[in-house]
Write a protein that holds these residues in place. Structure first.
Motif, PDB file in Angstrom:
ATOM      1  N   LEU A  18     -22.546 -20.021 -37.690  1.00  0.00           N
ATOM      2  CA  LEU A  18     -22.592 -20.883 -36.520  1.00  0.00           C
ATOM      3  C   LEU A  18     -23.809 -20.576 -35.661  1.00  0.00           C
ATOM      4  CD1 LEU A  18     -18.844 -20.908 -35.409  1.00  0.00           C
ATOM      5  CD2 LEU A  18     -20.086 -22.688 -36.649  1.00  0.00           C
ATOM      6  N   TRP A  19     -24.089 -19.290 -35.419  1.00  0.00           N
ATOM      7  CA  TRP A  19     -25.243 -18.919 -34.606  1.00  0.00           C
ATOM      8  C   TRP A  19     -26.538 -19.405 -35.231  1.00  0.00           C
ATOM      9  CZ3 TRP A  19     -24.790 -17.749 -29.797  1.00  0.00           C
ATOM     10  CH2 TRP A  19     -23.621 -17.148 -29.343  1.00  0.00           C
ATOM     11  N   ASN A  20     -26.632 -19.394 -36.547  1.00  0.00           N
ATOM     12  CA  ASN A  20     -27.845 -19.847 -37.222  1.00  0.00           C
ATOM     13  C   ASN A  20     -28.024 -21.351 -37.130  1.00  0.00           C
ATOM     14  OD1 ASN A  20     -28.598 -17.283 -37.964  1.00  0.00           O
ATOM     15  ND2 ASN A  20     -27.459 -17.362 -39.882  1.00  0.00           N
ATOM     16  N   SER A  21     -26.958 -22.096 -36.875  1.00  0.00           N
ATOM     17  CA  SER A  21     -27.070 -23.545 -36.863  1.00  0.00           C
ATOM     18  C   SER A  21     -27.114 -24.149 -35.463  1.00  0.00           C
ATOM     19  CB  SER A  21     -25.900 -24.161 -37.648  1.00  0.00           C
ATOM     20  OG  SER A  21     -24.690 -23.883 -36.997  1.00  0.00           O
ATOM     21  N   LEU A  22     -27.100 -23.330 -34.422  1.00  0.00           N
ATOM     22  CA  LEU A  22     -27.141 -23.858 -33.062  1.00  0.00           C
ATOM     23  C   LEU A  22     -28.552 -24.300 -32.689  1.00  0.00           C
ATOM     24  CD1 LEU A  22     -24.944 -21.248 -31.174  1.00  0.00           C
ATOM     25  CD2 LEU A  22     -24.280 -23.524 -31.943  1.00  0.00           C
ATOM     26  N   ASN A  23     -28.633 -25.414 -31.948  1.00  0.00           N
ATOM     27  CA  ASN A  23     -29.948 -25.854 -31.482  1.00  0.00           C
ATOM     28  C   ASN A  23     -30.222 -25.283 -30.093  1.00  0.00           C
ATOM     29  OD1 ASN A  23     -28.842 -27.576 -29.474  1.00  0.00           O
ATOM     30  ND2 ASN A  23     -28.563 -29.211 -30.955  1.00  0.00           N
ATOM     31  N   VAL A  24     -31.376 -25.553 -29.550  1.00  0.00           N
ATOM     32  CA  VAL A  24     -31.804 -24.963 -28.277  1.00  0.00           C
ATOM     33  C   VAL A  24     -30.858 -25.349 -27.145  1.00  0.00           C
ATOM     34  CG1 VAL A  24     -33.641 -24.941 -26.533  1.00  0.00           C
ATOM     35  CG2 VAL A  24     -34.218 -24.816 -28.959  1.00  0.00           C
ATOM     36  N   GLU A  25     -30.445 -26.625 -27.081  1.00  0.00           N
ATOM     37  CA  GLU A  25     -29.543 -27.053 -26.016  1.00  0.00           C
ATOM     38  C   GLU A  25     -28.204 -26.329 -26.091  1.00  0.00           C
ATOM     39  OE1 GLU A  25     -30.446 -30.403 -27.675  1.00  0.00           O
ATOM     40  OE2 GLU A  25     -32.223 -30.645 -26.433  1.00  0.00           O
ATOM     41  N   GLU A  26     -27.686 -26.120 -27.289  1.00  0.00           N
ATOM     42  CA  GLU A  26     -26.421 -25.406 -27.447  1.00  0.00           C
ATOM     43  C   GLU A  26     -26.559 -23.948 -27.031  1.00  0.00           C
ATOM     44  OE1 GLU A  26     -24.429 -27.895 -31.125  1.00  0.00           O
ATOM     45  OE2 GLU A  26     -26.026 -26.472 -31.553  1.00  0.00           O
ATOM     46  N   LEU A  27     -27.669 -23.327 -27.371  1.00  0.00           N
ATOM     47  CA  LEU A  27     -27.895 -21.943 -26.953  1.00  0.00           C
ATOM     48  C   LEU A  27     -28.025 -21.836 -25.439  1.00  0.00           C
ATOM     49  CD1 LEU A  27     -30.368 -20.735 -29.714  1.00  0.00           C
ATOM     50  CD2 LEU A  27     -28.009 -19.990 -29.374  1.00  0.00           C
ATOM     51  N   GLU A  28     -28.706 -22.792 -24.803  1.00  0.00           N
ATOM     52  CA  GLU A  28     -28.830 -22.785 -23.355  1.00  0.00           C
ATOM     53  C   GLU A  28     -27.464 -22.976 -22.698  1.00  0.00           C
ATOM     54  OE1 GLU A  28     -31.733 -25.812 -22.582  1.00  0.00           O
ATOM     55  OE2 GLU A  28     -33.404 -24.443 -22.968  1.00  0.00           O
ATOM     56  N   PHE A  29     -26.606 -23.832 -23.285  1.00  0.00           N
ATOM     57  CA  PHE A  29     -25.258 -24.026 -22.760  1.00  0.00           C
ATOM     58  C   PHE A  29     -24.466 -22.726 -22.830  1.00  0.00           C
ATOM     59  CE2 PHE A  29     -20.749 -24.941 -23.383  1.00  0.00           C
ATOM     60  CZ  PHE A  29     -20.484 -25.646 -22.217  1.00  0.00           C
TER      61      PHE A  29
END
Length: 104
Positions: A18-29
């Protein structure tokens, strides 16, 4: 070590995927998300995922501000004076989170 997608004993072995597939917006959230424990709580809630000294506000479901202050060094907030019910905790710069105050 081989990673699987099996779930047993309350583990989820596919979290690294899951961590490898997160995009920038998801990481910022995720960075703006506050986690509190325990939830529900009686006396105190402890705030995770917060760096440095931060101010907080607690709101009721109608949006009324009931309590405000700064997180102390152990990142706890005393909620003993709140009545049993649902509340929202807002930490400066973070997404609000719902928590439940149980009866003492």
């Amino acid at each position: 070590m081989e990673q699987t997608t099996d779930c047993d004993d309350n583990h989820i072995d596919y979290i690294p995927y899951l961590w490898n597939s997160l995009n920038v917006e998801e990481l910022e959230f995720i960075e703006k998300t506050v986690f509190i424990t325990p939830n529900p709580a009686n006396h105190k809630v402890f705030v995770n995922s917060v760096e440095g000294e931060n101010s907080y506000k607690i709101f009721d479901p109608r949006g009324r501000s009931l309590k405000k202050g700064k997180l102390n060094t152990d990142k706890s907030i005393n909620i003993e004076e709140l009545s049993k019910g649902v509340y929202f905790l807002k930490i400066r710069g973070k997404q609000p989170i719902k928590f439940i105050k149980e009866r003492i």
